[in-house]
Scaffold this motif. Structure first.
Motif, PDB file in Angstrom:
ATOM      1  N   GLY A 298      48.234  62.445  40.903  1.00 40.09           N
ATOM      2  CA  GLY A 298      47.292  62.307  39.796  1.00 40.09           C
ATOM      3  C   GLY A 298      45.971  61.747  40.285  1.00 40.09           C
ATOM      4  N   LEU A 299      44.884  62.267  39.745  1.00 34.80           N
ATOM      5  CA  LEU A 299      43.544  61.851  40.173  1.00 34.80           C
ATOM      6  C   LEU A 299      42.616  61.745  38.973  1.00 34.80           C
ATOM      7  N   VAL A 300      41.568  60.923  39.091  1.00 34.64           N
ATOM      8  CA  VAL A 300      40.502  60.932  38.095  1.00 34.64           C
ATOM      9  C   VAL A 300      39.538  62.068  38.438  1.00 34.64           C
ATOM     10  N   PRO A 301      38.747  62.537  37.444  1.00 38.26           N
ATOM     11  CA  PRO A 301      37.925  63.730  37.674  1.00 38.26           C
ATOM     12  C   PRO A 301      37.013  63.690  38.918  1.00 38.26           C
ATOM     13  N   PRO A 302      36.275  62.588  39.187  1.00 42.73           N
ATOM     14  CA  PRO A 302      35.398  62.635  40.367  1.00 42.73           C
ATOM     15  C   PRO A 302      36.172  62.863  41.667  1.00 42.73           C
ATOM     16  N   LEU A 303      37.362  62.281  41.759  1.00 40.06           N
ATOM     17  CA  LEU A 303      38.173  62.477  42.963  1.00 40.06           C
ATOM     18  C   LEU A 303      38.718  63.896  43.026  1.00 40.06           C
ATOM     19  N   ALA A 304      39.103  64.416  41.863  1.00 37.09           N
ATOM     20  CA  ALA A 304      39.614  65.791  41.836  1.00 37.09           C
ATOM     21  C   ALA A 304      38.531  66.751  42.335  1.00 37.09           C
ATOM     22  N   LEU A 305      37.285  66.478  41.968  1.00 34.07           N
ATOM     23  CA  LEU A 305      36.183  67.342  42.423  1.00 34.07           C
ATOM     24  C   LEU A 305      35.965  67.199  43.927  1.00 34.07           C
ATOM     25  N   LEU A 306      36.120  65.972  44.423  1.00 33.08           N
ATOM     26  CA  LEU A 306      36.000  65.744  45.861  1.00 33.08           C
ATOM     27  C   LEU A 306      37.098  66.488  46.615  1.00 33.08           C
ATOM     28  N   TRP A 307      38.304  66.440  46.081  1.00 32.86           N
ATOM     29  CA  TRP A 307      39.413  67.169  46.704  1.00 32.86           C
ATOM     30  C   TRP A 307      39.128  68.678  46.669  1.00 32.86           C
ATOM     31  N   ALA A 308      38.586  69.139  45.529  1.00 32.42           N
ATOM     32  CA  ALA A 308      38.302  70.570  45.379  1.00 32.42           C
ATOM     33  C   ALA A 308      37.297  71.020  46.434  1.00 32.42           C
ATOM     34  N   GLN A 309      36.360  70.139  46.739  1.00 34.73           N
ATOM     35  CA  GLN A 309      35.331  70.469  47.720  1.00 34.73           C
ATOM     36  C   GLN A 309      35.926  70.522  49.131  1.00 34.73           C
ATOM     37  N   SER A 310      36.850  69.610  49.411  1.00 35.78           N
ATOM     38  CA  SER A 310      37.375  69.499  50.774  1.00 35.78           C
ATOM     39  C   SER A 310      38.560  70.420  51.057  1.00 35.78           C
ATOM     40  N   ALA A 311      39.313  70.757  50.011  1.00 36.72           N
ATOM     41  CA  ALA A 311      40.586  71.459  50.231  1.00 36.72           C
ATOM     42  C   ALA A 311      40.432  72.810  50.945  1.00 36.72           C
ATOM     43  N   PRO A 312      39.498  73.676  50.488  1.00 40.04           N
ATOM     44  CA  PRO A 312      39.491  75.021  51.080  1.00 40.04           C
ATOM     45  C   PRO A 312      39.299  75.019  52.595  1.00 40.04           C
ATOM     46  N   ALA A 313      38.502  74.088  53.133  1.00 43.39           N
ATOM     47  CA  ALA A 313      38.232  74.086  54.571  1.00 43.39           C
ATOM     48  C   ALA A 313      39.129  73.120  55.331  1.00 43.39           C
ATOM     49  N   SER A 314      40.058  72.477  54.622  1.00 38.85           N
ATOM     50  CA  SER A 314      40.870  71.443  55.283  1.00 38.85           C
ATOM     51  C   SER A 314      41.814  72.050  56.304  1.00 38.85           C
ATOM     52  N   LYS A 315      41.992  71.337  57.422  1.00 36.17           N
ATOM     53  CA  LYS A 315      42.943  71.822  58.440  1.00 36.17           C
ATOM     54  C   LYS A 315      44.369  71.396  58.091  1.00 36.17           C
ATOM     55  N   HIS A 316      44.519  70.591  57.040  1.00 35.96           N
ATOM     56  CA  HIS A 316      45.860  70.121  56.675  1.00 35.96           C
ATOM     57  C   HIS A 316      46.519  71.093  55.706  1.00 35.96           C
ATOM     58  N   ASP A 317      47.827  71.253  55.878  1.00 37.01           N
ATOM     59  CA  ASP A 317      48.567  72.167  55.025  1.00 37.01           C
ATOM     60  C   ASP A 317      48.877  71.481  53.688  1.00 37.01           C
ATOM     61  N   LEU A 318      48.219  71.965  52.640  1.00 29.89           N
ATOM     62  CA  LEU A 318      48.401  71.342  51.323  1.00 29.89           C
ATOM     63  C   LEU A 318      49.320  72.181  50.435  1.00 29.89           C
ATOM     64  N   SER A 319      50.014  73.138  51.057  1.00 27.07           N
ATOM     65  CA  SER A 319      50.750  74.108  50.232  1.00 27.07           C
ATOM     66  C   SER A 319      51.954  73.497  49.499  1.00 27.07           C
ATOM     67  N   SER A 320      52.395  72.308  49.916  1.00 32.60           N
ATOM     68  CA  SER A 320      53.522  71.697  49.197  1.00 32.60           C
ATOM     69  C   SER A 320      53.108  71.198  47.811  1.00 32.60           C
ATOM     70  N   LEU A 321      51.805  70.958  47.620  1.00 28.57           N
ATOM     71  CA  LEU A 321      51.317  70.361  46.371  1.00 28.57           C
ATOM     72  C   LEU A 321      51.384  71.392  45.238  1.00 28.57           C
TER      73      LEU A 321
ATOM     74  N   VAL B 155      38.411  72.881  40.210  1.00 28.73           N
ATOM     75  CA  VAL B 155      39.607  72.231  40.765  1.00 28.73           C
ATOM     76  C   VAL B 155      40.742  73.248  40.879  1.00 28.73           C
ATOM     77  N   GLN B 156      40.952  74.023  39.807  1.00 35.63           N
ATOM     78  CA  GLN B 156      42.040  75.000  39.818  1.00 35.63           C
ATOM     79  C   GLN B 156      41.825  76.062  40.901  1.00 35.63           C
ATOM     80  N   ASP B 157      40.604  76.550  41.046  1.00 33.06           N
ATOM     81  CA  ASP B 157      40.327  77.609  42.025  1.00 33.06           C
ATOM     82  C   ASP B 157      40.479  77.125  43.465  1.00 33.06           C
ATOM     83  N   SER B 158      40.204  75.842  43.695  1.00 36.28           N
ATOM     84  CA  SER B 158      40.237  75.346  45.078  1.00 36.28           C
ATOM     85  C   SER B 158      41.658  75.116  45.575  1.00 36.28           C
ATOM     86  N   LEU B 159      42.607  75.019  44.654  1.00 31.41           N
ATOM     87  CA  LEU B 159      44.006  74.798  45.048  1.00 31.41           C
ATOM     88  C   LEU B 159      44.869  75.859  44.360  1.00 31.41           C
ATOM     89  N   PRO B 160      44.784  77.084  44.826  1.00 28.70           N
ATOM     90  CA  PRO B 160      45.439  78.174  44.084  1.00 28.70           C
ATOM     91  C   PRO B 160      46.952  78.039  43.996  1.00 28.70           C
TER      92      PRO B 160
END
Ligand code: OOB
Length: 543
Positions: A279-302, A320-325
């Motif tokens: 769970g995240l607050v909106p500003p953090l969710a947006l930060l995650w959305a920005q970083s997720a697509p280029a991240s070298k870490h595998d986030l597919s379990s989420l 947010v939804q588009d960045s973590l399909p």
């Protein structure tokens, strides 16, 4: 000592029991059961530290026995100020096991807030860490608190305790432990967002709170195979119960702790531990959305990302939804006083992106009223009032707030302005009260104005919220100076000496010559804040 109570009228309590919401479960009861069912399953994970369910339960019992051995008694309230460390769980379940009552402070709180919680709850003890993740030394705060609070008998420190009682050394006779608490008793005191003045204490019972996260588990798909990441502070109601670490422990799942919510810290943890939900607050969710697509870490379990605490706009939700399909966004609109709304995992996109969800329970009663107390036409905005099986009927030790915040028939006035869609989903439009929702942290305008008025060069002060691209809202203090004009930086630095949480220091300071008055004379604070805010927004729009 004032008794702790949270009482629903008999006919409501009977209804909530008959419906199976209140099942007579307790915090120590459910953790003992999980430890017996799956002793070797991982419960708490923090870096290289891993506690099994049996390990967590054994630590909680040792802590409980230790609390009794140093002289604390069942019914005592204990202010707990710990970050996202495993000991948070040993401490709070230890308190539950000994029938003591945690009062949840956030790591960011400072002496002013801690003293308020100690006094309001009449606490006998304070538990803190030696230092926080940011290096802050809580022992200094503890020393000051002990000096001003004679009632405070014990300070227990996780880590290097210096002159205080070390948590690690606590133990005692397990035979002296009391039986499990009454499920309808108050289990802990949560703190309110502080919409007017100082935070109020929120008494939550075993029955009501356990229902809220058990039902949340179902709505958010939490199973024994889930791994919940605690990225926000563990003591906040949102990561605690929506479905939160308590939901995860109830399910027998893993609780994974992150010392920080920032993508560079949290992403490697998600990949390493196979985190499935957070769970995240909106500003953090947006930060995650920005970083997720280029991240070298595998986030597919989420698989599920809950976003709440402040309004997520439809555009932000889309991002947010588009960045973590591979992950489903779930909006959550909740409050420490009770009512929690979720979009459901199988809801279509327009509902998930454009609404803040619908209540957990069929017995959550929701009213949307105009300022005169009459229901608004369907779909129109109005004041949200609610009552139900996990919404409190009263704050602790605060008759003034109770008279203001609850109707005679037991509805809680949330202070939020909402609309309801024909399918029963709520859309948050704003709020009636004067607080600033700064990235999910609630700041009372009144509380900050009081501090500012203590400054020798402040004649008057009005604090308002202004929209902020990153924070959602930020705080702006309008000041009428007296004598020498205070400089903004100096005023902010001075506010820091007031020993308040950093997020309460005004983001912006504007000096003005006077506040408006009307022909009829002085206007209300509320009206004044509204006008100042409008003026600032108009000026910013011109620039
Ligand atoms: C959560 O709890 P609190 O007690 O810190 O703050 C409650 C207030 C609500 O009354 C509302 O004004 C605001 O926070 N809020 C939202 C929101 N979620 C909370 N405003 C707009 N949209 C949302 N999604 O913040 C809290 C507690 C449990 C779960 C989630 C959040």
């Amino acid at each position: 000592m004032l008794p702790l109570r949270q009482v629903w009228p008999d006919e409501f309590a009977a209804r909530y029991r008959a419906a199976g919401y209140w099942r007579g479960e307790t915090f120590p009861g459910f953790l003992r059961a999980r430890a017996a069912e799956r002793p070797d399953a991982p419960a708490i994970i923090a870096g290289d530290r891993r506690w099994t369910y049996a390990g967590l339960w054994a630590r909680a019992e040792a802590a409980a026995a230790g609390f009794l051995a140093i002289g604390l008694r069942p019914g005592d309230r204990v202010v707990v100020q710990l970050g996202n460390i495993p000991e948070f769980f040993a401490v709070v379940f230890g308190l539950f096991r000994a029938r003591m009552v945690p009062v949840y402070a956030l790591p960011g709180h400072r002496l002013t807030e801690i003293t308020h919680f100690l006094r309001k709850s009449e606490a006998a003890a304070y538990v803190c860490a030696d230092r926080g993740a940011d290096g802050f030394d809580y022992r200094v705060l503890a020393r000051q608190a002990r000096e001003s609070e004679a009632r405070l008998r014990h300070v227990i420190v996780v880590g290097e305790a210096e002159e205080f009682t070390p948590f690690a050394g606590l133990d005692g006779d397990r035979g002296a432990l009391p039986g499990d608490p009454d499920p309808s008793a108050v289990a802990f005191l949560q703190i309110s967002g502080g919409t007017t003045g100082l935070s109020k204490l929120i008494p939550r019972t075993h029955d009501d709170y356990i229902y809220s996260f058990r039902a949340s588990n179902e709505i958010c798909g939490v199973s024994p195979d889930s791994a919940f990441l605690v990225a926000l502070p563990a003591a906040h109601n949102f990561p605690m119960s929506s479905p939160g670490h308590m939901g995860a422990l109830y399910a027998g799942a893993r609780v994974v702790l992150s010392p920080s919510p920032s993508p560079d810290v949290a992403f490697p943890i998600i990949a390493r531990e196979g985190v499935t939900i957070t769970g995240l607050v909106p500003p953090l969710a947006l930060l995650w959305a920005q970083s997720a697509p280029a991240s070298k870490h595998d986030l597919s379990s989420l698989k599920v990302l809950l976003v709440g605490g402040a309004k997520l706009t439809p555009e932000a939700a889309r991002r947010v939804q588009d960045s973590l399909p591979a992950c489903r966004l779930q909006q959550v609109f909740g409050m420490a006083e009770g009512l929690v709304n979720y979009t459901r995992l199988d809801d279509p996109d327009p509902i998930v992106l454009e609404t803040q969800g619908r209540p957990i329970s069929p017995d959550d009663e929701v009213l949307i009223l105009d300022d005169l107390g009459n229901p608004v036409p369907e779909g129109e905005p109005g004041n949200l009032l609610t009552r139900g099986p996990y919404t409190i009927r009263a704050y602790h030790n605060d008759e003034t707030a109770n008279a203001r915040s609850f109707t005679p028939d037991g509805y809680y006035r949330t202070g939020d302005i909402v609309c309801r869609t024909p399918q029963g989903y709520l859309v948050v439009q704003g709020r009636a009260g004067d607080h600033i929702n700064r990235a999910g942290e609630k700041i009372s305008a009144e509380e900050i104005e009081d501090h500012l008025l203590a400054h020798p060069n402040v004649f008057d002060a009005a604090v308002v919220s202004v929209p902020d691209e990153y924070l959602g809202e930020r705080s702006c203090a309008f000041i009428i100076p007296r004598g020498e004009k205070p400089r903004a930086v100096a005023l902010k630095a001075w506010m820091r000496t007031r020993n308040i949480a950093e997020f309460k220091v005004p983001d912006q300071v504007v000096l003005v010559e006077s506040f408006e008055t009307t022909a009829a004379g002085k206007i209300s604070r509320k009206e004044l804040r509204a006008r100042l805010r409008a003026r600032l927004l108009a000026e910013e729009a011109e620039r």
